[in-house]
Motif scaffolding. Structure first.
Motif, PDB file in Angstrom:
ATOM      1  N   SER A 138      23.408  24.086 -13.695  1.00 42.94           N
ATOM      2  CA  SER A 138      23.004  25.369 -14.275  1.00 42.94           C
ATOM      3  C   SER A 138      24.006  25.906 -15.299  1.00 42.94           C
ATOM      4  O   SER A 138      23.651  26.746 -16.127  1.00 42.94           O
ATOM      5  N   ARG A 172      12.913  20.457 -10.177  1.00 39.02           N
ATOM      6  CA  ARG A 172      12.779  21.879 -10.500  1.00 39.02           C
ATOM      7  C   ARG A 172      13.476  22.186 -11.832  1.00 39.02           C
ATOM      8  O   ARG A 172      14.251  23.130 -11.972  1.00 39.02           O
ATOM      9  N   ARG A 173      13.143  21.347 -12.828  1.00 34.71           N
ATOM     10  CA  ARG A 173      13.599  21.555 -14.193  1.00 34.71           C
ATOM     11  C   ARG A 173      12.413  21.461 -15.132  1.00 34.71           C
ATOM     12  O   ARG A 173      11.425  20.785 -14.827  1.00 34.71           O
ATOM     13  N   VAL A 211      18.781  29.256 -17.463  1.00 36.76           N
ATOM     14  CA  VAL A 211      18.593  29.565 -16.047  1.00 36.76           C
ATOM     15  C   VAL A 211      17.571  30.694 -15.900  1.00 36.76           C
ATOM     16  O   VAL A 211      17.669  31.720 -16.583  1.00 36.76           O
ATOM     17  N   ASN A 217      13.640  32.388 -10.549  1.00 39.16           N
ATOM     18  CA  ASN A 217      12.998  31.808  -9.372  1.00 39.16           C
ATOM     19  C   ASN A 217      11.944  30.785  -9.797  1.00 39.16           C
ATOM     20  O   ASN A 217      11.712  30.565 -10.992  1.00 39.16           O
ATOM     21  N   GLU A 218      11.282  30.188  -8.797  1.00 36.19           N
ATOM     22  CA  GLU A 218      10.307  29.136  -9.090  1.00 36.19           C
ATOM     23  C   GLU A 218       9.112  29.656  -9.882  1.00 36.19           C
ATOM     24  O   GLU A 218       8.580  28.953 -10.747  1.00 36.19           O
ATOM     25  N   CYS A 236      16.183  25.683 -15.604  1.00 37.08           N
ATOM     26  CA  CYS A 236      16.406  25.352 -14.198  1.00 37.08           C
ATOM     27  C   CYS A 236      16.593  26.636 -13.387  1.00 37.08           C
ATOM     28  O   CYS A 236      16.587  27.750 -13.930  1.00 37.08           O
ATOM     29  N   LEU A 237      16.794  26.462 -12.101  1.00 31.93           N
ATOM     30  CA  LEU A 237      17.017  27.575 -11.179  1.00 31.93           C
ATOM     31  C   LEU A 237      18.512  27.847 -11.023  1.00 31.93           C
ATOM     32  O   LEU A 237      19.345  26.995 -11.344  1.00 31.93           O
ATOM     33  N   PRO A 238      18.884  29.020 -10.516  1.00 33.89           N
ATOM     34  CA  PRO A 238      20.307  29.362 -10.397  1.00 33.89           C
ATOM     35  C   PRO A 238      21.122  28.399  -9.551  1.00 33.89           C
ATOM     36  O   PRO A 238      22.323  28.218  -9.795  1.00 33.89           O
ATOM     37  N   ASP A 239      20.496  27.754  -8.548  1.00 35.13           N
ATOM     38  CA  ASP A 239      21.252  26.857  -7.674  1.00 35.13           C
ATOM     39  C   ASP A 239      21.261  25.414  -8.173  1.00 35.13           C
ATOM     40  O   ASP A 239      21.760  24.523  -7.472  1.00 35.13           O
ATOM     41  N   ASP A 240      20.746  25.171  -9.366  1.00 40.15           N
ATOM     42  CA  ASP A 240      20.771  23.820  -9.926  1.00 40.15           C
ATOM     43  C   ASP A 240      22.227  23.423 -10.175  1.00 40.15           C
ATOM     44  O   ASP A 240      23.015  24.215 -10.707  1.00 40.15           O
ATOM     45  N   LEU A 281      10.125  29.800 -13.398  1.00 41.59           N
ATOM     46  CA  LEU A 281      10.240  28.452 -13.958  1.00 41.59           C
ATOM     47  C   LEU A 281       8.858  27.877 -14.247  1.00 41.59           C
ATOM     48  O   LEU A 281       8.638  27.257 -15.299  1.00 41.59           O
TER      49      LEU A 281
END
Length: 250
Positions: free
Chosen positions: A124, A83-84, A131, A134-135, A117-121, A138
């Motif tokens: 990040s 998810r990058r 950042v 959401n998906e 990336c997403l916030p929970d990466d 991205l």
């Protein structure tokens, strides 16, 4: 992430960082369109060995798909596995052309540390990270970065081939759909790859020519291709599966 992706058995060498000197940086190629002619000349020689003759349409079609696959597959693979989204600028992407046999890209490289990336990466907070919320955001960023790269290719390659913009953008759409689907297959979850493709191409969004067409049939997941590599014009060559010029839509 780099090490885990590089270890994947994806049929292509994946590198992060500056590759050896015999690799081609995409920006160098699109800046000098005549270099595509040299690539096509090598391909024509291989085709003549394999099929007895080559065809200008086929060399153009092959190189069109091969080149667009480079940024698309790097983007699709990293989106699917981590998810990058890497930088997809032509100056930040390189590839290696196979030196023996068919002259296709058999190695891909990301040259920049920049990624979204997403916030929970877990990374990040890295200085090179962007950042997004959401998906969907991205996927939208991936689509925009790929479109910017593809636009430079379309402008460059269009100078040395007889294909129009519609054909070139159809190929760009095909590769953007195919890449996450292929990533899902090589990583063992084809359905997740299909879901990624739908997230990246949820509807017809300019400059792409359609939404994702992947659909489930009795034979598995299929898609309706919009572009043609002209493989079928070569002597004794069978058409590609779902060739838009020779096959009915599946």
């Amino acid at each position: 992430m780099a090490e885990s992706v590089a270890r994947l058995d994806v049929g292509t060498e994946i590198r992060f960082g500056v590759p050896p000197s015999d690799w081609t940086i995409c920006s160098e190629l699109v800046a000098e369109p005549t270099r595509f002619d040299l690539w096509r000349k090598d391909l024509a020689g291989w085709m003549a060995e394999q099929y007895g003759e080559s065809d200008d349409r086929a060399t153009a079609g092959y190189v069109m798909g091969w080149y667009l696959h480079v940024p698309a597959y790097l983007a699709g693979l990293l989106f699917h596995t981590a998810r990058r989204v890497p930088s997809l600028k032509p100056s930040d992407i390189a590839f290696r052309i196979c030196a023996e046999g068919r002259p296709h890209p058999d190695g891909l490289a990301v040259l920049s540390d920049e990624f979204a990336c997403l916030p929970d990466d877990p990374a990040s907070n890295h200085p090179a990270a962007t950042v997004v919320a959401n998906e969907a955001a991205l996927a939208g960023l991936l689509r925009a970065r790929y479109a910017a790269h593809a636009a430079q290719f379309v402008a460059s390659f269009g100078q040395v081939v007889r294909f129009g913009r519609r054909t070139l953008w159809a190929a760009a759409t095909d590769m953007l759909e195919y890449a996450p689907w292929a990533a899902g297959r090589v990583c063992g979850d084809e359905t997740a790859g299909v879901t990624d493709a739908a997230l990246i191409l949820p509807e017809k969004l300019d400059p792409f020519v359609s939404a994702s067409t992947l659909h489930l049939t009795d034979e598995g997941w299929k898609r309706r291709r919009r572009s043609c590599c002209f493989h079928y014009v070569l002597p004794n060559a069978a058409p590609c599966t779902a060739c838009p010029r020779t096959c009915s839509a599946g």
